[in-house]
Scaffold this active site. Structure first.
Site, PDB file in Angstrom:
ATOM      1  N   ASP A  87     119.636  56.974 -11.893  1.00 21.15           N
ATOM      2  CA  ASP A  87     118.898  57.352 -13.104  1.00 21.15           C
ATOM      3  C   ASP A  87     119.359  56.518 -14.290  1.00 21.15           C
ATOM      4  O   ASP A  87     120.418  56.779 -14.861  1.00 21.15           O
ATOM      5  CB  ASP A  87     119.120  58.853 -13.357  1.00 21.15           C
ATOM      6  N   LYS A  90     120.586  61.348 -29.123  1.00 16.39           N
ATOM      7  CA  LYS A  90     121.315  61.840 -27.936  1.00 16.39           C
ATOM      8  C   LYS A  90     122.662  61.139 -27.796  1.00 16.39           C
ATOM      9  O   LYS A  90     123.606  61.678 -27.226  1.00 16.39           O
ATOM     10  CB  LYS A  90     120.462  61.580 -26.690  1.00 16.39           C
ATOM     11  N   ASP A 127     112.496  67.378 -20.633  1.00 20.30           N
ATOM     12  CA  ASP A 127     113.330  66.191 -20.461  1.00 20.30           C
ATOM     13  C   ASP A 127     113.605  65.691 -21.877  1.00 20.30           C
ATOM     14  O   ASP A 127     112.735  65.059 -22.499  1.00 20.30           O
ATOM     15  CB  ASP A 127     112.579  65.141 -19.630  1.00 20.30           C
ATOM     16  N   GLU A 172     119.891  65.673 -14.918  1.00 15.65           N
ATOM     17  CA  GLU A 172     118.679  64.869 -14.731  1.00 15.65           C
ATOM     18  C   GLU A 172     118.463  64.373 -13.303  1.00 15.65           C
ATOM     19  O   GLU A 172     117.358  64.520 -12.767  1.00 15.65           O
ATOM     20  CB  GLU A 172     118.647  63.718 -15.760  1.00 15.65           C
TER      21      GLU A 172
END
Lengths: 617, 167
Positions: free
Chosen positions: A204, A86, A25, A182
């Site tokens: 999420d 990210k 992850d 994800e």
């Protein structure tokens, strides 16, 4: 061994055949790595017993730190400490607002250059440092080299962001088995835990991204019906709003150190409000700046209401695209540390009018799901489960008037291919450029440019006579590739890709090579070892396939395969890398007919089972 | 793949398809040929799997949807271009489009939507009979053209209902 498992389902792997596969992850704020160890998906801890590794890299002149130690350096050395990288992956300077980042960012070729003491670092390089750290951690714990990794990405990541993630993995020396979304990874963790069937929503909310996916689970089939989200909305934005409110009546200070301190305080306040109703802040940021404020849950909820509303708009759209009402949802899974916020939980619960599913640790559930998937893809487990995911954003091409013509609509199940026919506009034209974009808007300028494909080698004809069929394929990682053929002559055009973002293959190769010091690797002997490994794997698999299914082949087909198999086998004792590689390609090509026939047979087998059952009804 | 879409799923070549069986068989097939089953296999097997899995997806999406399935079924049997739709039909469509543009509230919209839905159902039944009982491809093509219009109108109606309920 994947081939054997088709014909003999249920055969478990022997201990010495178990491949080391991990799920990663790679989050905006935190990263985790997990693996299935003794049939249990487990998050791997580092030597400080930490499962959650901050996605922070701190560069010093000759080395770099990753994780908590890097994070601790953020206050004292903010210029060389990169966090939330990210948010920059797969982008260039036009896509971002440099002011909202406390780092110095510069234009660098097709990507972004982050200024550090080691020079300009691209987001791909920074991400690869984190991946390298995780890889080393896992190899230490699992006792050897990793065979492969499943890496998760936000469902709403576009082609450029996905490609950049894969590039980072390559740089880190990881074999990517699959990129998975994800929310889908979380669904795997929940679906297997609970063995449930029905319609599920995965909500999420991570540090920097928000995804919502609607899935249908039935008999081991995990089908994503739709996905929506915002790759620029996460817990960090809640921190930002809170930080701005904290200094609202005080001095306006833009120094990176002050910004970082403020964000850190805001984050702590946000997290405290999860457990307490009221938080008092009394912090000295510098000798002249002191924050003294108090805030309660209701105030925080009001302050951040617009962000939470944005997420619910995405939820509504996802439900509409899936053609399911909120009332027909059997469960809502909360994923990501940011879903701990009471205001977020309350809003989502009210929207669906049912209690939320959050019994699995929201920080770990994505890594756990990825590890389960990695274990299956590596061939360690029974293949009872299949994930069918979708492309989150439509793919289109630029046509006259800078308008987008949609080729592949969003939420199409992957893998998918669509063909489009083009023709030439000038006599004798032998090349054409196709501009591919991703997004839902009608104008090219409002969508993300993925790249320009130059088709060459079109046979010269009268204008308008050529019929070029361009096929756009999107694979299970969500990545696009293009092939083209002129229909009247069957000539295949060669395609040159100029990506709009990111590093080219050559740039990545250069980076990889410079990371091998001469003391570490002898390039040539490493290449030879790789060629021999590929070759022996192919020999073994082809032998197995022939043993079980040679009856599918004609005598001539069988003879050709056996000849090439023999040649390749013999070449393995030489050290002629080029020869081994050539013979590997040849056997690959010759044995294609066997692979194809086995595939058709699997399909028939899968259906014949069904027929017998329906007769018995 | 040389199999047609019906053959892939072993279903009778008809407009009326058992969607439950279709979905079950789709799941069984993808479970055995999907690229995830070949993540540890050779590059060539991965390529084959990608192509076949893509074809199966295309077949499934076509047979799952009434309009696409009807179009596919007609194409299997009949190669001519469709004849134009009747002017009566087109006039009715225009009237309904104009009516839709005038609607600003939820209640009249619900009534309007029910009417269009009913027309869609009627047309679908007509199409089904033309295809499965009469094997009348020429008229089926016209019916399909009408059904496309009605489906588009229904989509626009649904979009308006979303807009109205959001505000």
């Amino acid at each position: 061994m994947a081939l054997l498992q088709i014909s003999e389902p249920g055969k478990a792997t022997l201990p010495h055949e178990h491949r080391r596969a991990v799920g990663i992850d790679l989050g905006t704020t935190n990263s985790l790595i997990a693996s299935v160890i003794s049939s249990q998906a487990t998050v791997i801890e580092n030597s400080y017993n930490e499962k959650i590794i901050p996605s922070v890299v701190n560069y010093s002149k000759k080395s770099s730190l990753v994780g908590t130690s890097a994070k601790e350096n953020q206050i004292i050395d903010p210029k060389n400490t990169v966090s939330s990288v990210k948010r920059l992956v797969g982008k260039n300077m036009d896509d971002i607002n440099p002011a909202s980042f406390s780092l110095t960012l510069k234009n660098y070729e097709n990507t972004i250059g982050i200024e550090t003491i080691q020079g300009l670092k691209t987001p791909v390089e920074v991400s690869s440092e984190i991946l390298k750290y995780l890889k080393n951690l896992a190899e230490g714990r699992l006792g050897g080299e990793l065979m492969g990794a499943v890496i998760t990405v936000p469902a709403y990541f576009d082609d450029a962001q996905r490609q950049a993630t894969k590039d980072a993995a390559k740089l880190a020396g990881l074999n990517v088995l699959r990129l998975i979304n994800e929310p889908t990874a979380a669904a795997v963790a929940y679906g297997l835990e609970q063995e449930i069937e029905g319609n599920f929503v995965i909500y999420d909310l991570g540090g920097g991204t928000f995804d919502v996916s609607v899935l249908r689970l039935s008999k081991g089939l995990f089908e994503v019906l739709s996905t929506h989200g915002n790759a620029q909305l996460g817990g960090d934005d809640y921190d930002q709003i809170l930080a701005e409110w904290l200094v609202k009546d005080d001095l306006n200070n833009n120094e990176p150190q002050v910004k970082e301190s403020l964000l850190k305080i805001a984050r702590n306040v946000k997290e405290s409000l999860t457990n307490k109703d009221l938080v008092h802040v009394d912090e000295e940021i510098t000798s002249t700046i002191r924050i003294q404020k108090k805030i309660d849950r209701t105030q925080f909820s009001q302050l951040t209401k617009s962000l939470t509303e944005k997420t619910l708009t995405s939820v509504k759209q996802a439900l509409r695209d899936a053609e399911i009402d909120a009332g027909d949802i059997d469960g809502i899974v909360m994923v990501g540390g940011s879903t701990r916020m009471p205001s977020v939980q309350k809003s989502v619960q009210e929207f669906f009018n049912q209690p939320l599913l959050n019994n699995l640790n929201p920080d770990e559930v994505v890594a756990i799901g990825a590890a389960i998937q990695a274990n299956m893809l590596a061939g360690n487990a029974n293949d009872d489960i299949l994930l069918l995911d979708v492309i989150p954003l439509s793919l289109g091409i630029e046509t006259i008037g800078e308008i987008v013509e949609r080729i592949i609509p969003r939420n199409s199940t992957l893998p998918i291919a669509m063909a489009q026919e083009f023709t030439t506009y000038k006599d004798g034209q032998t090349a054409m450029i196709i501009h591919v974009v991703q997004g839902e808007r009608d104008l090219v300028k409002d969508c993300r440019s993925l790249g320009k494909f130059t088709l060459k080698g079109i046979p010269p004809m009268v204008a308008g006579a050529a019929k070029i069929r361009v096929t756009f394929q999107v694979d299970t990682d969500g990545l696009m590739s293009v092939t083209a053929k002129e229909l009247s002559t069957s000539v295949e055009s060669s395609i040159e890709v100029k990506p709009s973002y990111g590093l080219s293959e050559d740039q990545i190769k250069l980076m990889l090579e410079s990371s091998y010091t001469s003391a570490e690797e002898d390039k040539e002997s490493r290449a030879l070892a790789e060629a021999k490994t590929d070759a022996s794997q192919l020999v073994e698999m082809t032998n197995n396939a022939l043993n079980s299914d040679k009856a599918l082949l004609t005598p001539n087909e069988k003879k050709l395969i056996e000849e090439d198999l023999d040649l390749l086998n013999k070449s393995l004792v030489t050290n002629d890398r080029v020869l081994i590689h050539q013979l590997t390609e040849k056997l690959n090509s010759t044995s294609g007919v066997l692979a194809s026939k086995r595939m058709d047979q699997s399909i028939k087998k899968a259906l014949s089972g069904k027929n017998i059952n329906s007769l018995e009804l | 793949m040389s199999l047609n879409y019906y053959e892939i799923f072993n279903l009778p070549v008809e407009f009326n398809v058992d969607l439950k069986s279709l979905h079950e068989r789709y799941g069984e097939i993808q479970k055995s040929i999907h690229p995830d089953r070949f993540a540890a296999a050779t590059k060539l097997e991965q390529q084959h799997s990608l192509v076949k899995s893509t074809q199966v997806n295309e077949a499934y999406q076509t047979l799952k949807n009434n309009l696409l399935r009807a179009k596919y079924l007609i194409e299997l049997n009949y190669k001519n271009d469709p004849l134009p739709l009747s002017s009566d039909f087109l006039m009715q469509q225009m009237e309904w489009e104009e009516e839709l543009e005038e609607i600003k509230e939820i209640e009249p919209l619900i009534v309007f939507k029910e009417n269009i839905k009913m027309n869609v159902q009627k047309e679908t039944l007509k199409l089904s009979k033309l295809l499965d009982q009469d094997r009348n491809w020429e008229d089926a093509q016209i019916s399909l053209g009408e059904l496309k219009f009605l489906s588009n109108l229904l989509t626009k109606t649904t979009e308006l209902s979303h807009t109205l309920s959001d505000n």
